[in-house]
Design a protein around this motif. Structure first.
Motif, PDB file in Angstrom:
ATOM      1  N   TYR A 109      10.563   4.038  -4.235  1.00 15.19           N
ATOM      2  CA  TYR A 109      11.379   4.086  -5.504  1.00 15.19           C
ATOM      3  C   TYR A 109      11.162   5.211  -6.432  1.00 15.19           C
ATOM      4  CZ  TYR A 109      11.352  -1.123  -4.148  1.00 15.19           C
ATOM      5  OH  TYR A 109      11.618  -1.856  -3.312  1.00 15.19           O
ATOM      6  N   GLU A 110      11.871   5.333  -7.276  1.00 12.42           N
ATOM      7  CA  GLU A 110      11.607   6.475  -8.285  1.00 12.42           C
ATOM      8  C   GLU A 110      10.529   5.891  -9.369  1.00 12.42           C
ATOM      9  OE1 GLU A 110      14.225   8.928  -9.456  1.00 12.42           O
ATOM     10  OE2 GLU A 110      15.065   8.653  -7.500  1.00 12.42           O
ATOM     11  N   VAL A 111      10.103   6.834  -9.861  1.00  9.37           N
ATOM     12  CA  VAL A 111       8.863   6.658 -10.754  1.00  9.37           C
ATOM     13  C   VAL A 111       8.959   5.426 -11.822  1.00  9.37           C
ATOM     14  CG1 VAL A 111       8.881   8.520 -12.443  1.00  9.37           C
ATOM     15  CG2 VAL A 111       6.790   7.511 -11.827  1.00  9.37           C
ATOM     16  N   GLU A 112      10.366   5.698 -12.484  1.00  5.20           N
ATOM     17  CA  GLU A 112      10.671   4.885 -13.616  1.00  5.20           C
ATOM     18  C   GLU A 112      10.815   3.492 -12.987  1.00  5.20           C
ATOM     19  OE1 GLU A 112      10.820   5.112 -16.606  1.00  5.20           O
ATOM     20  OE2 GLU A 112      10.342   7.241 -16.426  1.00  5.20           O
ATOM     21  N   ARG A 113      11.250   2.956 -11.846  1.00  2.23           N
ATOM     22  CA  ARG A 113      11.212   1.819 -11.371  1.00  2.23           C
ATOM     23  C   ARG A 113       9.752   1.085 -11.272  1.00  2.23           C
ATOM     24  NH1 ARG A 113      14.994   0.292  -6.469  1.00  2.23           N
ATOM     25  NH2 ARG A 113      14.637  -2.129  -6.236  1.00  2.23           N
ATOM     26  N   TYR A 114       8.746   2.091 -10.638  1.00  2.00           N
ATOM     27  CA  TYR A 114       7.422   1.457 -10.767  1.00  2.00           C
ATOM     28  C   TYR A 114       6.757   1.371 -12.128  1.00  2.00           C
ATOM     29  CZ  TYR A 114       7.368   3.285  -5.821  1.00  2.00           C
ATOM     30  OH  TYR A 114       7.747   3.072  -4.520  1.00  2.00           O
TER      31      TYR A 114
ATOM     32  N   SER B 269       0.809  -1.238  -0.029  1.00  2.19           N
ATOM     33  CA  SER B 269       0.119   0.105   0.078  1.00  2.19           C
ATOM     34  C   SER B 269       0.920   1.151  -0.012  1.00  2.19           C
ATOM     35  CB  SER B 269      -0.817  -0.059   1.236  1.00  2.19           C
ATOM     36  OG  SER B 269      -1.779   1.033   1.067  1.00  2.19           O
ATOM     37  N   ARG B 270       1.844   1.255   1.006  1.00  7.67           N
ATOM     38  CA  ARG B 270       2.806   2.500   0.914  1.00  7.67           C
ATOM     39  C   ARG B 270       3.376   2.725  -0.647  1.00  7.67           C
ATOM     40  NH1 ARG B 270       7.506   2.023   3.368  1.00  7.67           N
ATOM     41  NH2 ARG B 270       8.066   4.207   3.171  1.00  7.67           N
ATOM     42  N   HIS B 271       3.979   1.635  -1.250  1.00  7.67           N
ATOM     43  CA  HIS B 271       4.379   1.873  -2.527  1.00  7.67           C
ATOM     44  C   HIS B 271       3.408   2.262  -3.466  1.00  7.67           C
ATOM     45  CE1 HIS B 271       8.687   0.595  -2.031  1.00  7.67           C
ATOM     46  NE2 HIS B 271       8.110  -0.157  -0.921  1.00  7.67           N
ATOM     47  N   LEU B 272       2.225   1.664  -3.384  1.00  9.43           N
ATOM     48  CA  LEU B 272       1.203   2.065  -4.404  1.00  9.43           C
ATOM     49  C   LEU B 272       0.723   3.479  -4.383  1.00  9.43           C
ATOM     50  CD1 LEU B 272      -0.713  -1.283  -5.300  1.00  9.43           C
ATOM     51  CD2 LEU B 272       1.297  -0.204  -6.812  1.00  9.43           C
ATOM     52  N   GLN B 273       0.783   3.718  -3.084  1.00 11.33           N
ATOM     53  CA  GLN B 273       0.430   5.202  -2.841  1.00 11.33           C
ATOM     54  C   GLN B 273       1.354   6.322  -3.359  1.00 11.33           C
ATOM     55  OE1 GLN B 273      -0.604   6.075   1.505  1.00 11.33           O
ATOM     56  NE2 GLN B 273      -1.417   3.978   1.815  1.00 11.33           N
ATOM     57  N   HIS B 274       2.741   5.709  -2.909  1.00  9.90           N
ATOM     58  CA  HIS B 274       3.683   6.664  -3.648  1.00  9.90           C
ATOM     59  C   HIS B 274       3.429   6.918  -5.198  1.00  9.90           C
ATOM     60  CE1 HIS B 274       7.371   8.785  -3.695  1.00  9.90           C
ATOM     61  NE2 HIS B 274       8.039   7.835  -4.285  1.00  9.90           N
ATOM     62  N   TYR B 275       3.225   5.522  -5.868  1.00  8.33           N
ATOM     63  CA  TYR B 275       3.357   5.556  -7.511  1.00  8.33           C
ATOM     64  C   TYR B 275       2.219   6.349  -7.975  1.00  8.33           C
ATOM     65  CZ  TYR B 275       3.221   3.305 -11.893  1.00  8.33           C
ATOM     66  OH  TYR B 275       3.442   2.967 -13.448  1.00  8.33           O
ATOM     67  N   PHE B 276       0.972   5.935  -7.189  1.00  5.96           N
ATOM     68  CA  PHE B 276      -0.243   6.652  -7.632  1.00  5.96           C
ATOM     69  C   PHE B 276      -0.019   8.258  -7.508  1.00  5.96           C
ATOM     70  CE2 PHE B 276      -4.065   3.714  -7.307  1.00  5.96           C
ATOM     71  CZ  PHE B 276      -3.250   2.569  -8.204  1.00  5.96           C
TER      72      PHE B 276
END
Ligand code: NAP
Length: 234
Positions: free
Chosen positions: A98-103, A13-20
């Motif tokens: 992570y950086e956006v490119e990684r996501y 959830s933390r990572h997807l929140q960041h990506y979103f």
């Protein structure tokens, strides 16, 4: 624009929140510890990502998603349920973001015959694939063996080298990098005593590991390697 609700406050959830957030998606979050009724959080959401422990997914869906007009999805690699679609992000989500490119490079593995990523989260242009629903447990077992078991082996090597020989973890990093590189680029990346079938070295290793929790792991790898080689031989 779709409005998403991300349920759960764990690693994914933390990572997807960041990506979103990086991609400018419209989303809200809910977790049981916040003390806000779920119904309140669901108001205004079109799509719901259920990012909670695998064991809790089906009971949660049965309690809250039945007859709901919203599109519900989960991200478990092993679970398949009629109650929600799924898209498994094939990555290990660690502590740091992570950086956006990684996501953007994360492949999402969906279920054949069900909604795919462009229908589930159309704002994301990630690569996506599909497998049969009944293959999810074995697919996930392969992912867990490859990712989690190698992590355990490397953690053991880091810890034992530090505690037994005083070697800092940096000493092992070029070796780790060469293994990742060879796995990605070499046609035959396995090197060492198993690849050479160097039985004297293998026996010596096993003697030295007697009494170590990883003694059985080494033996199991030797047996698996030999059995796989036999199966390949016509
Ligand atoms: N982590 C990864 O690398 C990864 C990769 C791909 C897919 N996934 C998938 O992502 C999902 C979440 O995994 P995760 O690693 O993020 O897990 P996690 O860090 O262990 O977090 C689990 C979350 O589930 C919540 N939860 C557990 N039982 C619940 C219940 N009955 N009702 C409401 N919330 C509940 C926990 O809430 P509390 O904090 O209140 O206990 C916590 O927020 C799983 O389906 C997993 O298979 C994870």
């Amino acid at each position: 624009m779709n409005r998403y609700l991300l349920i759960g406050n764990g690693r994914l959830s933390r990572h997807l929140q960041h990506y979103f957030r990086l991609e400018g998606l419209d989303f809200a979050t809910w977790s049981r510890s916040e003390g806000v009724p779920l119904e309140e959080a669901l108001e205004g959401a079109d799509r719901v990502l259920l990012l909670i422990s695998d064991d809790a997914i089906e009971p949660f869906l049965a309690a809250h998603a039945g007859g709901d007009r919203r599109l519900w999805m989960h991200c478990s690699g092993s679970l398949s349920t009629e109650l929600a679609d799924s898209a498994h992000p094939l990555l290990s989500f660690g502590d740091e973001l992570y950086e956006v490119e990684r996501y953007r490079r994360i492949p999402f593995v969906c279920e054949r015959g069900r909604r795919r990523l462009p229908e589930l989260i159309p704002e994301l242009a990630n690569p996506h694939f599909a497998i049969d629903s009944e293959d999810k447990p074995v697919y996930h077992a392969l992912c867990a063996m490859a990712g989690n078991f190698t992590t355990m082996l490397w953690q053991k090597a880091f810890d034992d080298c530090r505690h037994r020989f005083g070697l800092p973890r940096e000493v092992l990093l070029p070796y780790l990098e060469s293994i990742a590189h060879n796995l990605e680029h070499a046609s035959d990346p396995l090197t060492g005593p198993l690849a050479r079938d160097d039985r004297a070295v293998i026996d010596r290793h096993l003697q030295e590991l007697e009494g170590d929790p990883y003694h059985g792991v080494y033996r199991a790898f030797v047996a698996a390697h030999r059995e796989a080689a036999e199966r390949r031989t016509p």
